[in-house]
Design a protein around this motif. Structure first.
Motif, mmCIF file in Angstrom:
data_model
loop_
_atom_site.group_PDB
_atom_site.id
_atom_site.type_symbol
_atom_site.label_atom_id
_atom_site.label_comp_id
_atom_site.label_asym_id
_atom_site.label_seq_id
_atom_site.Cartn_x
_atom_site.Cartn_y
_atom_site.Cartn_z
ATOM 1 N N LYS A 1 0.864 -1.184 0.000
ATOM 2 C CA LYS A 1 0.000 0.000 0.000
ATOM 3 C C LYS A 1 0.893 1.223 0.000
ATOM 4 N N HIS A 2 0.492 2.253 -0.722
ATOM 5 C CA HIS A 2 1.256 3.501 -0.638
ATOM 6 C C HIS A 2 0.290 4.665 -0.504
ATOM 7 N N SER A 3 0.546 5.520 0.463
ATOM 8 C CA SER A 3 -0.272 6.718 0.628
ATOM 9 C C SER A 3 0.509 7.898 0.079
ATOM 10 N N LEU B 1 15.557 17.181 -4.071
ATOM 11 C CA LEU B 1 15.674 18.450 -4.813
ATOM 12 C C LEU B 1 14.307 19.124 -4.972
ATOM 13 N N ARG B 2 13.286 18.326 -5.316
ATOM 14 C CA ARG B 2 11.932 18.885 -5.482
ATOM 15 C C ARG B 2 11.438 19.506 -4.189
ATOM 16 N N ASP B 3 11.812 18.866 -3.081
ATOM 17 C CA ASP B 3 11.336 19.337 -1.788
ATOM 18 C C ASP B 3 11.800 20.753 -1.485
ATOM 19 N N LEU C 1 5.642 14.086 -11.781
ATOM 20 C CA LEU C 1 6.781 13.814 -10.890
ATOM 21 C C LEU C 1 6.344 13.000 -9.673
ATOM 22 N N ILE C 2 5.160 13.269 -9.133
ATOM 23 C CA ILE C 2 4.681 12.462 -7.985
ATOM 24 C C ILE C 2 4.420 11.029 -8.460
ATOM 25 N N ALA C 3 3.724 10.895 -9.590
ATOM 26 C CA ALA C 3 3.364 9.557 -10.080
ATOM 27 C C ALA C 3 4.615 8.730 -10.362
ATOM 28 N N SER D 1 7.962 4.376 -9.430
ATOM 29 C CA SER D 1 9.290 3.792 -9.676
ATOM 30 C C SER D 1 9.720 2.971 -8.467
ATOM 31 N N LYS D 2 9.463 3.486 -7.254
ATOM 32 C CA LYS D 2 9.861 2.743 -6.055
ATOM 33 C C LYS D 2 9.034 1.472 -5.903
ATOM 34 N N LYS D 3 7.733 1.587 -6.156
ATOM 35 C CA LYS D 3 6.856 0.428 -5.935
ATOM 36 C C LYS D 3 7.114 -0.667 -6.972
HETATM 37 N N1 URA Z 1 5.604 10.448 -2.134
HETATM 38 C C1 URA Z 1 6.646 10.083 -2.914
HETATM 39 O O1 URA Z 1 7.268 9.050 -2.708
HETATM 40 N N2 URA Z 1 6.969 10.882 -3.948
HETATM 41 C C2 URA Z 1 6.307 12.028 -4.222
HETATM 42 O O2 URA Z 1 6.648 12.689 -5.173
HETATM 43 C C3 URA Z 1 5.226 12.408 -3.387
HETATM 44 C C4 URA Z 1 4.880 11.585 -2.344
#
Ligand code: URA
Length: 433
Positions: free
Chosen positions: A90-92, A176-178, A188-190, A195-197
């Motif tokens: 699950k990812h929020s 960097l985005r932060d 960029l969020i998607a 990519s991680k999931k």
């Molecule tokens: N969670 C993330 O992992 N990346 C985002 O860009 C926003 C929320």
């Protein structure tokens, strides 16, 4: 300006200019820019400019899919196919008081589906799952891939830090985005989340896309677009992916802050807890079980049976924590009282999130220590009747000098009126592939 070395396939300035001028980036340009950024050939200031151009001018589905693939290719991929369990994750997208992973992972494992939950730390007003669990004495977030697989096979649930080898391009780009006001870009969020999931290798994935003042997506239309983009990315990569759009206009549950949220999660595992936290935990559990092909089991019954609590205790113990140890308690508290009698018609998630953060629950720079016991306890939720002078919120911190700025964050964040707001369902919509 340092020019891009002549041996490189593209020039960073050309790629930035293409997106600035609203052109589509080619597959080759995307592959190169993500890889060259990971190799430190594209400089942070160049990637900042490109991220801002993407935020302003967008990307189409092909570009987003290619960007996601390039971020996956920047690191290793994990593989859970050796497990005897089906897997679901699950990812929020991040919210205030969002402790759902804590009761959810052991609940889904107790239902027979393994949950490999690679989590992060909070930055800004949204809390991080690892910060929450680190308030449990002894608990350790850093596991090797082998330890993670072993715990998954043995217990069925693991919540730990993503190793540095997983999507390193995202790690660099997210930081960097932060600091460049480029977090809130749907492409960029998607691509960051997916990519991680996808690299993590879960068999199925349920996304909790938050909507409202306390979320990155402030309205339903943007949240739906983000959800549809992520569901398409997951489905195309062979991961069964579903998204729920859920309300983040007010905090989830009654507690926001690290140890406070662990305590509330344990209440849920013990069969109690606030109705919205229980509702969302069960809704996400049902989606995860269905996505993993397990439809014959009712997670509500498993929660009531105490089996999820047993898995929680084993999961915490396996990572060095003591599930029965007392949680840290703040040194100081300050109570905010209801200014009038009536109905609490609004309690803003962003106000409470920033207040908790300023009390010490979150960090303003990566690597800063957080206070385990800091945060905000709510004594009423929107729709509840309140009486003038009754406690509305209690602020917790070890450093009382923080109260003033935290109270400033709460100015205008709540409203008592005579309208009956009536709390609706936390789940607003569902997006499937
Ligand atoms: N969670 C993330 O992992 N990346 C985002 O860009 C926003 C929320």
């Amino acid at each position: 300006m340092t020019p891009t070395p002549i041996t490189e396939a593209f020039d960073a300035v050309e790629v930035i200019a293409a997106k600035r001028d609203k052109h589509e980036l080619t597959d080759a340009q995307i592959d190169w820019v993500v890889d060259a950024y990971t190799r430190d050939v594209v400089a942070n200031e160049q990637m900042s400019a490109l991220a801002m151009a993407i935020l302003l001018n967008g990307m189409n589905r092909r570009e987003i899919a290619r960007w996601t693939a390039a971020m996956i290719a920047s690191g290793e991929r994990m593989d859970f196919s050796s497990l005897s369990w089906p897997t679901a994750d699950k990812h929020s997208t991040g919210g205030v008081g969002d402790k759902i992973t804590l009761p959810l992972a052991p609940l889904v494992a107790a239902c027979g589906v393994a949950v490999p939950q690679l989590s992060g730390r909070g930055l800004g007003h949204t809390g991080g799952t690892l910060d929450k669990l680190e308030s449990i004495p002894g608990w350790n977030a850093a596991l090797s891939n082998e330890q993670m697989l072993h715990q998954l096979e043995d217990i069925g649930a693991v919540i730990c830090a993503a190793g540095s080898g997983l999507a390193p391009a995202d790690k660099k780009l997210y930081a960097l985005r932060d600091v460049t006001a480029t977090v809130e870009a749907i492409p960029l969020i998607a691509s960051s989340i997916m990519s991680k999931k996808i690299a993590e290798g879960t068999g199925s994935l349920v996304l909790d896309v938050k909507v409202g003042t306390g979320a990155f997506m402030k309205n339903l239309a943007d949240a739906r677009e983000l959800a549809e983009t992520m569901v398409a990315l997951g489905t195309d990569a062979g991961v069964k992916t579903v998204a729920l759009l859920t309300d983040m206009s007010t905090p989830l549950g009654l507690k926001a802050g690290n140890a406070l949220e662990v305590a509330e999660s344990v209440e849920v595992l013990a069969g109690g807890g606030p109705a919205d936290v229980v509702e969302l935990t069960l809704a996400l559990a049902r989606e995860m079980l269905a996505a993993a092909g397990k439809t014959d089991i009712d997670p509500a019954g498993v929660l009531a049976s105490g089996k999820a609590m047993d898995v929680w205790k084993r999961m915490i113990t396996a990572q060095g924590g003591d599930p029965d140890a007392a949680l840290p308690v703040s040194k100081e508290t300050h109570t905010v009282n209801a200014p009038a009698s009536g109905t609490l018609v609004r309690l803003d998630a962003m106000g409470v999130g920033v207040a908790a953060w300023r009390l010490g629950a979150g960090r303003s720079r990566p690597g800063e220590a957080v206070q385990a016991a800091a945060g905000v306890v709510l004594h009423a939720k929107p729709g509840d009747s309140v009486v003038e002078g009754q406690p509305l919120l209690t602020l917790h911190t070890d450093t009382p000098v923080r109260f003033a700025r935290s109270l400033a964050a709460l100015e205008g964040a709540f409203e008592v009126g005579d309208r009956l707001a009536g709390a609706g369902s936390v789940v607003l919509d569902r997006v499937i592939g």
